[in-house]
Design a protein around this motif. Structure first.
Motif, short mmCIF file in Angstrom:
data_model
loop_
_atom_site.label_atom_id
_atom_site.label_comp_id
_atom_site.label_asym_id
_atom_site.label_seq_id
_atom_site.Cartn_x
_atom_site.Cartn_y
_atom_site.Cartn_z
N PHE A 21 -3.12 41.04 13.78
CA PHE A 21 -2.82 40.31 12.54
C PHE A 21 -1.98 39.05 12.78
N GLY A 22 -1.81 38.70 14.05
CA GLY A 22 -1.11 37.47 14.39
C GLY A 22 0.39 37.54 14.22
N ILE A 23 0.95 38.75 14.26
CA ILE A 23 2.41 38.93 14.15
C ILE A 23 2.97 39.12 15.55
N ARG A 24 3.83 38.21 15.95
CA ARG A 24 4.35 38.22 17.33
C ARG A 24 5.51 39.22 17.45
N VAL A 25 5.31 40.20 18.33
CA VAL A 25 6.29 41.27 18.54
C VAL A 25 6.72 41.26 20.00
#
Length: 362
Positions: A21-25
């Motif tokens: 989902f394009g969430i940088r973790v």
């Protein structure tokens, strides 16, 4: 799959879902997961500059990607760099009430300990209804949410440490069946649970209009500012705390006309505004926390609120002033709002069939 393997696999799947989902973790550590009785709290460290709101908006998508049984609650973990993501524990544990009864020793006659539950980190939460910051509690929860079992635990917490010489109870049960097991308790006013709605309304009105004034007159005569100072100087004959438990407020006021409801709301507000000083405490519960039932006037002096599972985010907003309760897991899973802080807890369980035996042992 054992729990450790489950944690490792789920951490990897959450991280993969965030990536999709394009969430940088930058970090989701299996060793850093809080293992609570009902939920597993995963701690997510976002990359610098990443917006937490993007993660929260994707809660439903993440649940779908993980084939989760419920939508996770996601929020900021104060005092850390982490967002938390709560998932249902696959081997959910029941937390029994009886072992924790009597573990909280009374500091004095004004101490009213309530065993509330256990947080995702495994820490027990006990509140003092006699605390000036916590004189009253507003409770909401739908059918099967655990609300009534919670009210049982509240009553049992109080009578396990207080005799009828230091505590009086008024229990109003308009549904007429849930609290019959407590009928005959020495702590109960007139030794009975009130089941008629119109009588319950009148008892509450009498407390607000007469008993509060009678207690105030006693304090004034003794030159004491509140019940605590009075009891400190009258140890041989203290003023009893009075706890009023209303199990279904909506059913209670259903017998009233619109004008009578407005008048009764002012009665409730009078108790919540002035009851603390004279030792009168209100625990008000409802299945239907709509704005016409739980009004702004009622909420104004009931800063401590507990919500169990509710049908919609709108209901959650009414009781907690924020969403989240619509994602709870039922059966005692709750959100506690106290001193401006929201805490997720698993409430204690007591088998209704065993309450009679428990009362005999007290």
């Amino acid at each position: 799959m054992d729990l450790d393997d489950h944690l490792r696999a789920t951490c990897a799947r959450i991280k993969a879902a965030c990536h999709d989902f394009g969430i940088r973790v930058t970090e989701i550590d299996p060793a850093n997961v809080d293992v609570g009785p009902s939920v597993l709290r995963y701690k997510i460290k976002l990359a610098p500059g990443e917006e937490a709101s993007r993660l929260r908006k994707k809660a439903e998508d993440i649940a779908r990607q993980l084939a989760a049984t419920s939508i996770p609650i996601i929020g900021f973990l104060p005092g850390t760099h982490y967002e938390y993501l709560d998932m249902a524990r696959p081997d959910r544990q029941t937390v029994e009430l009886e072992p924790v009864l009597n573990t909280e020793k009374l500091r004095d006659v004004n101490h009213l300990p309530l065993q509330i539950g256990i947080d995702p980190g495994g820490r027990t939460v006990c509140l003092d209804l006699g605390d000036d910051k916590l004189p009253h509690i507003l409770v909401a929860g739908g059918t099967g949410s655990g609300k009534t079992i919670f009210l049982y635990s509240v009553v049992l917490s109080l009578i396990s440490v207080h005799s009828d010489k230091s505590l009086e109870l008024v229990i109003i049960d308009p549904k007429q069946t849930d609290f019959t097991i407590f009928g005959g308790l020495k702590h109960l006013r007139e030794g009975e649970v009130i089941t008629e709605a119109d009588r319950g309304v009148e008892v509450v009105r009498q407390i607000a209009e007469h008993e509060m004034q009678e207690r105030s007159d006693i304090l004034q005569k003794a030159k004491c500012r509140d019940i605590k100072s009075f009891n400190a100087s009258h140890r041989e004959k203290p003023m009893r705390s009075l706890v009023v438990v209303i199990d279904e407020y909506a059913d209670l006021i259903a017998v009233l006309s619109k004008k009578e409801k407005e008048e009764f709301e002012r009665v409730i507000s009078r108790i919540t505004a002035r009851g603390r000083n004279v030792g009168i405490h209100l625990i008000l519960a409802t299945q239907r926390p709509t704005t016409d039932i739980v009004t702004g006037n009622i909420k104004a002096n009931m800063a401590c609120r507990i919500s169990f599972s509710l049908p919609s985010s709108r209901d959650s907003q009414v009781i907690l002033d924020e969403s989240g309760a619509e994602r709870l897991l039922r059966h005692g899973d709750m959100l506690l709002m106290h001193e401006g802080k929201l805490t997720r807890l698993q409430g204690y369980y007591v088998d209704p069939a065993k309450i009679e035996g428990l009362l005999k042992r007290m």
